[in-house]
Scaffold this motif. Structure first.
Motif, short mmCIF file in Angstrom:
data_model
loop_
_atom_site.label_atom_id
_atom_site.label_comp_id
_atom_site.label_asym_id
_atom_site.label_seq_id
_atom_site.Cartn_x
_atom_site.Cartn_y
_atom_site.Cartn_z
N ILE A 28 2.00 -50.89 7.74
CA ILE A 28 1.19 -49.75 8.19
C ILE A 28 -0.17 -49.76 7.48
CG2 ILE A 28 1.03 -47.23 8.15
CD1 ILE A 28 4.06 -47.14 8.54
N GLY A 29 -0.17 -50.06 6.19
CA GLY A 29 -1.43 -50.10 5.45
C GLY A 29 -2.36 -51.19 5.96
N HIS A 54 -7.26 -52.79 9.31
CA HIS A 54 -7.84 -53.56 10.42
C HIS A 54 -8.13 -52.70 11.65
CE1 HIS A 54 -6.04 -56.78 7.95
NE2 HIS A 54 -7.00 -57.57 8.48
N GLY A 55 -7.96 -51.41 11.54
CA GLY A 55 -8.24 -50.53 12.66
C GLY A 55 -7.24 -50.61 13.79
N GLU A 56 -6.05 -51.06 13.52
CA GLU A 56 -5.03 -51.21 14.56
C GLU A 56 -4.06 -50.03 14.61
OE1 GLU A 56 -3.11 -54.84 13.73
OE2 GLU A 56 -4.87 -56.10 14.16
N LEU A 57 -4.25 -49.05 13.73
CA LEU A 57 -3.34 -47.90 13.70
C LEU A 57 -3.85 -46.84 14.69
CD1 LEU A 57 -0.80 -47.12 12.09
CD2 LEU A 57 -2.26 -45.82 10.54
N PHE A 67 1.70 -45.47 17.87
CA PHE A 67 2.05 -46.14 16.62
C PHE A 67 1.49 -45.38 15.42
CE2 PHE A 67 0.96 -49.55 13.49
CZ PHE A 67 2.25 -49.76 13.04
N LYS A 68 0.29 -44.81 15.56
CA LYS A 68 -0.32 -44.03 14.48
C LYS A 68 0.51 -42.79 14.18
CE LYS A 68 -4.56 -41.59 13.21
NZ LYS A 68 -5.93 -41.22 13.63
N SER A 69 0.98 -42.10 15.22
CA SER A 69 1.78 -40.89 15.01
C SER A 69 3.08 -41.22 14.29
CB SER A 69 2.07 -40.21 16.35
OG SER A 69 0.88 -39.83 16.99
N VAL A 70 3.74 -42.30 14.71
CA VAL A 70 4.99 -42.70 14.06
C VAL A 70 4.75 -43.09 12.61
CG1 VAL A 70 6.86 -44.38 14.10
CG2 VAL A 70 6.02 -43.42 16.25
#
Length: 234
Positions: free
Chosen positions: A126-127, A132-135, A139-142
């Motif tokens: 997640i970090g 890399h701006g992929e969150l 997926f970000k909420s989870v």
């Protein structure tokens, strides 16, 4: 015709009988004295003599009192011993409860640390995705929900660039020298560290930099030359 005997009539027989029933005064007094004596003899067995009214208790009563006193002392001694035993048992029970509570907390911390240790690779992913701006999106909420949950369980992240290197919480994976540091410093965090309370479950993996060798000596030599007016001319 009947002749009456002088001095004797029809009442003579009754008078003689009356004279016979009348007692002599001396005889009456003697009879009364004997009756009083008999009555006194009858009451002698029930009256308590005056000289025995204040006499001490018999030896049998004193022995009973001594025996009762000894029994009372024994009961007091037994009570003191039982009270001491009860106090010791209560103290042991309190110590047992404290040990059980402490062990329960320790077991809970160990179980929590074991669970969170298994989740550390997920948190690392997640970090990296955040860097890399992929969150984004669902997926970000989870990811944020997971981070909130582990934080409620006591998981704390540590390790920042620029903080002094501490071998108890940092693991140096890279080493270099830098002229702009005065002590061994973490110049990059390769993996953040995590702890639960005072328990470190993973040290922070960092790159460290030490002061440039001779940098401090060169500065001291330059300062010495300025104070002496510059280098000596040949």
């Amino acid at each position: 015709m009947t002749e009456e005997t002088p001095g004797f009539d029809k009442h003579g027989e009754h008078d003689a009988h009356d004279e016979h029933e009348v007692n002599d005064p001396s005889e009456a007094n003697s009879a009364g004295t004997e009756a009083d004596g008999a009555a006194s003899d009858d009451t002698t067995g029930t009256d308590v003599p005056a000289d025995k009214a204040g006499a001490p208790a018999p030896a049998g009563d004193a022995a009973k009192v001594t025996a009762l006193t000894a029994q009372l002392d024994q009961a007091r001694t037994a009570l003191t011993e039982r009270t001491g035993d009860l106090q010791r048992v209560q103290a042991e029970y309190q110590n047992y409860r404290r040990r059980v509570d402490r062990d329960r907390i320790t077991v809970k911390e160990i179980a929590t640390a074991s669970l969170l240790t298994e989740l550390l690779p997920v948190l690392d992913d997640i970090g990296r995705a955040r860097e890399h701006g992929e969150l984004v999106g669902g997926f970000k909420s989870v990811a944020e929900s997971l981070e909130t949950s582990v934080a409620k369980m006591g998981l704390q992240q540590f390790g920042k660039e620029g903080e002094p290197f501490d071998p108890t919480i940092h693991e140096a994976l890279m080493h270099s020298y830098a002229p702009d540091v005065t002590e061994t410093t973490c110049v990059a965090v390769l993996q953040p560290g995590y702890r639960i309370g005072e328990r470190t479950i993973r040290p922070a993996r960092v790159a460290v930099a030490e002061p440039q060798p001779g940098a401090a000596g060169g500065k001291d030599e330059a300062a010495s030359d300025e104070e002496s007016g510059g280098p000596d001319e040949g």
